[in-house]
Design an enzyme around this catalytic site. Structure first.
Site, PDB file in Angstrom:
ATOM      1  N   ASN A   1       0.429  -0.517  -0.026  1.00 48.68           N
ATOM      2  CA  ASN A   1      -0.072   0.490   0.257  1.00 48.68           C
ATOM      3  C   ASN A   1       1.442   1.611   0.067  1.00 48.68           C
ATOM      4  OD1 ASN A   1      -1.750   1.856   0.972  1.00 48.68           O
ATOM      5  ND2 ASN A   1      -2.499   1.587   2.380  1.00 48.68           N
TER       6      ASN A   1
ATOM      7  N   LYS B   1       0.367   3.881  -0.171  1.00 54.51           N
ATOM      8  CA  LYS B   1      -0.541   5.933   0.161  1.00 54.51           C
ATOM      9  C   LYS B   1      -0.098   6.745  -0.196  1.00 54.51           C
ATOM     10  CE  LYS B   1      -0.128   3.588   4.503  1.00 54.51           C
ATOM     11  NZ  LYS B   1       0.102   3.069   6.025  1.00 54.51           N
TER      12      LYS B   1
ATOM     13  N   HIS C   1      -9.702   0.918   4.738  1.00 54.69           N
ATOM     14  CA  HIS C   1      -8.419   1.131   5.060  1.00 54.69           C
ATOM     15  C   HIS C   1      -8.767   1.888   6.211  1.00 54.69           C
ATOM     16  CE1 HIS C   1      -3.928   2.439   6.258  1.00 54.69           C
ATOM     17  NE2 HIS C   1      -4.629   1.516   5.875  1.00 54.69           N
TER      18      HIS C   1
ATOM     19  N   GLU D   1      -6.712   4.765   7.785  1.00 57.81           N
ATOM     20  CA  GLU D   1      -6.367   6.165   7.222  1.00 57.81           C
ATOM     21  C   GLU D   1      -7.757   6.892   6.615  1.00 57.81           C
ATOM     22  OE1 GLU D   1      -3.103   5.165   5.478  1.00 57.81           O
ATOM     23  OE2 GLU D   1      -1.909   4.690   6.938  1.00 57.81           O
TER      24      GLU D   1
ATOM     25  N   GLU E   1      -5.316  -4.713  10.449  1.00 57.23           N
ATOM     26  CA  GLU E   1      -4.643  -3.862  11.149  1.00 57.23           C
ATOM     27  C   GLU E   1      -4.889  -3.424  11.550  1.00 57.23           C
ATOM     28  OE1 GLU E   1      -2.557  -3.122   6.607  1.00 57.23           O
ATOM     29  OE2 GLU E   1      -4.349  -1.709   7.497  1.00 57.23           O
TER      30      GLU E   1
ATOM     31  N   GLY F   1       2.202   2.322  10.748  1.00 58.75           N
ATOM     32  CA  GLY F   1       3.276   3.859  10.360  1.00 58.75           C
ATOM     33  C   GLY F   1       4.011   3.507  11.742  1.00 58.75           C
TER      34      GLY F   1
ATOM     35  N   SER G   1       3.449  -2.251  10.575  1.00 60.75           N
ATOM     36  CA  SER G   1       4.795  -2.207  10.348  1.00 60.75           C
ATOM     37  C   SER G   1       5.633  -3.805  10.774  1.00 60.75           C
ATOM     38  CB  SER G   1       4.712  -1.921  11.891  1.00 60.75           C
ATOM     39  OG  SER G   1       4.549  -0.626  12.446  1.00 60.75           O
TER      40      SER G   1
END
Ligand code: 13P
Length: 256
Positions: A9, A11, A95, A97, A167, A173, A212
């Protein structure tokens, strides 16, 4: 046996030129590798060029979002047939985010998953609890609600094509992943819930871990029987790191 999947991904990173450099290096490192499925998910602006650069490759192309309507007055959105047109085979849906940063709800995710499947895209449905939810002991409730809504409109015939990515939001991250044991437990739980909904088809759904994942941490997850690969953020922007994650996942699967 489920073929493991490693998806990158990207992003909101990489201009077209940089995306093409990365995909060129990935083709050199990973093209033709059997026993593992590899997908890259560039930003929308690079999809068409990366799609062309992947012609004849075994690496698949995924988008990071899709609207549920096939076309229409939805400024700024992209429809599934548009993604198919530029070569997408996969799309990330839900996702964290987008859920937590951009207001995407379970109801929206539900419609996106159904639209992706209806147009021949494999949805990579992301689920995961926040740190606050985890500390409040609500992890399983949150995951059950996200998964339940995400697959609410999926028919039994389509279920086997689903990919689910666990996730945990607190592990994304920051360089500190969940443990392999936690990921395995949750992946097993998700598969159990899918089994209650879809029966035997749930056995072929791939459940990935994301958060991560790096060449240093991937071994922990690759070794887990319920975890069928990884959804990789930061480390997917470097060809050698991503390739070594893919090789680790493959190696763990083919090892005796
Ligand atoms: P990182 O691998 O950078 O933690 O990101 C994970 C992720 O969000 C993949 O979708």
């Amino acid at each position: 046996m489920r073929t493991p999947l490693v998806a990158g991904n990207w992003k909101m990173h990489l201009r077209v030129r940089e995306a093409l450099d990365l995909v060129g290096a990935l083709r050199q490192a990973l093209d033709g590798l059997a026993g593992v499925e590899v997908v890259v998910c560039p930003p929308f602006t690079a999809l068409a060029d990366v799609g062309r650069a992947l012609a004849g490759s075994t690496i698949g192309l995924g988008a990071q979002n899709v609207h549920w309507a096939p076309q229409g007055p939805f400024t700024g959105e992209i429809a599934a047939p548009m993604l198919r047109e530029v070569g997408c085979t996969h799309v990330i849906v839900g996702h964290s985010e987008r859920r937590h940063g951009l207001g995407e709800t379970d109801a929206m995710v539900q419609r996106k998953v159904a639209a992706a499947l209806a147009h021949g895209l494999v949805p990579i449905l992301c689920v995961g609890e926040t740190l606050a939810e985890r500390e409040a002991g609500r992890t399983e409730d949150v995951l059950a609600a996200q998964l339940g809504a995400g697959v609410a409109d999926v028919g039994a015939a389509d279920a086997a094509r689903l990919v689910v990515a666990y996730e945990p939001v607190w592990a994304i991250g920051i360089g500190r992943p969940a443990t392999g044991a936690e990921a395995n437990r949750v992946a097993g739980l998700l598969r159990t819930w899918l089994g209650e909904r879809f029966g035997a088809a749930a056995a072929t759904v791939r459940v990935l871990y994301g958060g991560s994942v790096t060449p240093e941490t991937v071994g922990e997850f690759a070794a887990q029987p319920q975890v069928d690969g990884a959804l990789v953020g930061g480390a997917s922007l470097q060809a050698e790191a991503f390739a070594s994650i893919v090789r680790a996942v493959l190696g763990a699967r083919v090892a005796p």
